[in-house]
Scaffold this motif. Structure first.
Motif, PDB file in Angstrom:
ATOM      1  N   GLU A 107       0.815  -1.209   0.000  1.00 11.78           N
ATOM      2  CA  GLU A 107       0.000   0.000   0.000  1.00 11.78           C
ATOM      3  C   GLU A 107       0.856   1.268   0.000  1.00 11.78           C
ATOM      4  OE1 GLU A 107      -3.587   0.441   2.079  1.00 11.78           O
ATOM      5  OE2 GLU A 107      -3.835  -1.702   2.484  1.00 11.78           O
ATOM      6  N   ILE A 108       2.153   1.110  -0.232  1.00  7.03           N
ATOM      7  CA  ILE A 108       3.059   2.253  -0.296  1.00  7.03           C
ATOM      8  C   ILE A 108       3.447   2.499  -1.747  1.00  7.03           C
ATOM      9  CG2 ILE A 108       5.283   3.197   0.414  1.00  7.03           C
ATOM     10  CD1 ILE A 108       5.163   1.478   2.898  1.00  7.03           C
ATOM     11  N   GLN A 109       3.185   3.706  -2.203  1.00  9.99           N
ATOM     12  CA  GLN A 109       3.636   4.147  -3.522  1.00  9.99           C
ATOM     13  C   GLN A 109       4.702   5.220  -3.323  1.00  9.99           C
ATOM     14  OE1 GLN A 109       2.515   2.586  -6.243  1.00  9.99           O
ATOM     15  NE2 GLN A 109       1.141   1.364  -4.947  1.00  9.99           N
ATOM     16  N   PHE A 125       0.373   6.647   1.076  1.00  6.66           N
ATOM     17  CA  PHE A 125      -0.181   5.479   1.751  1.00  6.66           C
ATOM     18  C   PHE A 125      -1.625   5.257   1.303  1.00  6.66           C
ATOM     19  CE2 PHE A 125       2.688   7.188   5.272  1.00  6.66           C
ATOM     20  CZ  PHE A 125       3.788   6.481   4.802  1.00  6.66           C
ATOM     21  N   GLY A 126      -1.892   4.091   0.738  1.00  5.17           N
ATOM     22  CA  GLY A 126      -3.240   3.775   0.321  1.00  5.17           C
ATOM     23  C   GLY A 126      -3.739   4.736  -0.742  1.00  5.17           C
ATOM     24  N   GLU A 129      -4.862   8.307   1.798  1.00  9.29           N
ATOM     25  CA  GLU A 129      -4.884   8.152   3.248  1.00  9.29           C
ATOM     26  C   GLU A 129      -3.872   9.077   3.927  1.00  9.29           C
ATOM     27  OE1 GLU A 129      -6.961   6.569   4.945  1.00  9.29           O
ATOM     28  OE2 GLU A 129      -7.917   5.233   3.512  1.00  9.29           O
ATOM     29  N   GLY A 130      -2.860   9.511   3.203  1.00 12.80           N
ATOM     30  CA  GLY A 130      -1.837  10.367   3.779  1.00 12.80           C
ATOM     31  C   GLY A 130      -0.517  10.120   3.073  1.00 12.80           C
ATOM     32  N   ASN A 131       0.495  10.896   3.428  1.00 10.82           N
ATOM     33  CA  ASN A 131       1.791  10.719   2.787  1.00 10.82           C
ATOM     34  C   ASN A 131       2.897  11.190   3.714  1.00 10.82           C
ATOM     35  OD1 ASN A 131       2.493  13.682   2.002  1.00 10.82           O
ATOM     36  ND2 ASN A 131       0.370  13.398   1.341  1.00 10.82           N
ATOM     37  N   LEU A 132       4.075  10.745   3.403  1.00 13.72           N
ATOM     38  CA  LEU A 132       5.266  11.060   4.185  1.00 13.72           C
ATOM     39  C   LEU A 132       6.409  11.313   3.225  1.00 13.72           C
ATOM     40  CD1 LEU A 132       6.998  11.083   6.829  1.00 13.72           C
ATOM     41  CD2 LEU A 132       7.163   8.595   6.577  1.00 13.72           C
ATOM     42  N   PRO A 152      12.966  -3.627  -5.448  1.00  8.53           N
ATOM     43  CA  PRO A 152      12.987  -3.004  -6.792  1.00  8.53           C
ATOM     44  C   PRO A 152      11.874  -1.971  -6.985  1.00  8.53           C
ATOM     45  CG  PRO A 152      13.283  -5.380  -6.954  1.00  8.53           C
ATOM     46  CD  PRO A 152      12.892  -5.097  -5.533  1.00  8.53           C
ATOM     47  N   ARG A 153      10.701  -2.218  -6.445  1.00  7.38           N
ATOM     48  CA  ARG A 153       9.577  -1.302  -6.639  1.00  7.38           C
ATOM     49  C   ARG A 153       9.688  -0.047  -5.785  1.00  7.38           C
ATOM     50  NH1 ARG A 153       4.749  -0.275  -4.191  1.00  7.38           N
ATOM     51  NH2 ARG A 153       5.177  -1.810  -2.560  1.00  7.38           N
ATOM     52  N   LEU A 154      10.290  -0.160  -4.611  1.00  8.39           N
ATOM     53  CA  LEU A 154      10.285   0.939  -3.648  1.00  8.39           C
ATOM     54  C   LEU A 154      11.513   1.834  -3.722  1.00  8.39           C
ATOM     55  CD1 LEU A 154       8.971  -0.998  -0.507  1.00  8.39           C
ATOM     56  CD2 LEU A 154       7.678   0.565  -1.969  1.00  8.39           C
TER      57      LEU A 154
END
Length: 221
Positions: A107-109, A125-126, A129-132, A152-154
């Motif tokens: 659920e982390i992009q 997030f989601g 839902e929010g972000n950091l 690899p994705r993150l």
């Protein structure tokens, strides 16, 4: 001459002032919890049962839900990759009601964003839902401790030390010049008897902003 405070007033002041200060502090940190979206995230993503793979303590970042602004959290975040997701906590003094939350990896992009000329890794997030936002170097160190299937994705393209130094230098010059010009213009507006010397107008902001930029540089190493 100032009269000394009578004993009864001094006693009540010693009780009321600390209580008001604590209440005000709790109000401020709670409002920041709402603005940053922390309370939404802790309801949506409760802390998982497993232990962390590694813990990154007292790190910096900024949080905010879309459209509500951002809250800077300098040196107060605890970030811990687990086998299930990213666990995010805050130093208790700055978040007495903010519980750690754990966002599943799926659920982390992640995307690379530039703010004030400085590149960062923005985690979403989601769905809204929010972000950091974290420093790219810090995020990549976290990813290196994540389960191998997620890396690899993150991972985000790293920032070269020369590029980061150039970005921080540009931000330092721009912010110092803007603040210095504002002080110089306002101190010379109208018939002000003693305008602030230009050396102080530009020198003090440059010094203060430079300390902040140096601290950011050290946190990204």
């Amino acid at each position: 001459m100032n009269q000394p405070m009578d004993p009864v007033t001094a006693k009540w002041f010693a009780i009321v002032f600390p209580a008001c200060f604590v209440a005000f502090w709790l109000l401020i940190v709670t409002m920041l919890g709402f603005i940053s979206g922390w309370f939404t995230l802790q309801r949506r993503y409760p802390r998982g049962p497993g232990g962390p793979i590694r813990t990154f303590r007292m790190k910096s970042g900024s949080m905010g839900r879309f459209g509500l602004g951002r809250v800077s959290m300098n040196g107060i975040l605890n970030l811990a990759p687990t086998h299930n997701g990213l666990r995010v906590g805050v130093f208790r003094l700055f978040g007495p009601f903010q519980r750690p939350f754990e966002v599943p990896w799926n659920e982390i992009q992640v995307e690379r964003r530039t703010r004030f000329l400085v590149p960062g890794a923005r985690l979403t997030f989601g769905i809204d839902e929010g972000n950091l936002t974290l420093a790219v170097g810090l995020w990549n160190r976290i990813v290196d401790s994540a389960p191998e299937r997620e890396r690899p994705r993150l991972s985000v393209e790293p920032v070269a030390a020369q590029a980061l130094a150039a970005a921080l230098l540009g931000a330092w010059i721009a912010i110092s010049a803007l603040v210095g010009t504002f002080i110089a213009v306002t101190s010379r507006a109208g018939t002000h008897p003693s305008p602030v010397p230009l050396a102080i107008c530009y020198g003090v902001p440059a010094f203060v902003v430079g300390i902040g930029m140096f601290g950011f540089w050290m946190r990204t190493r």
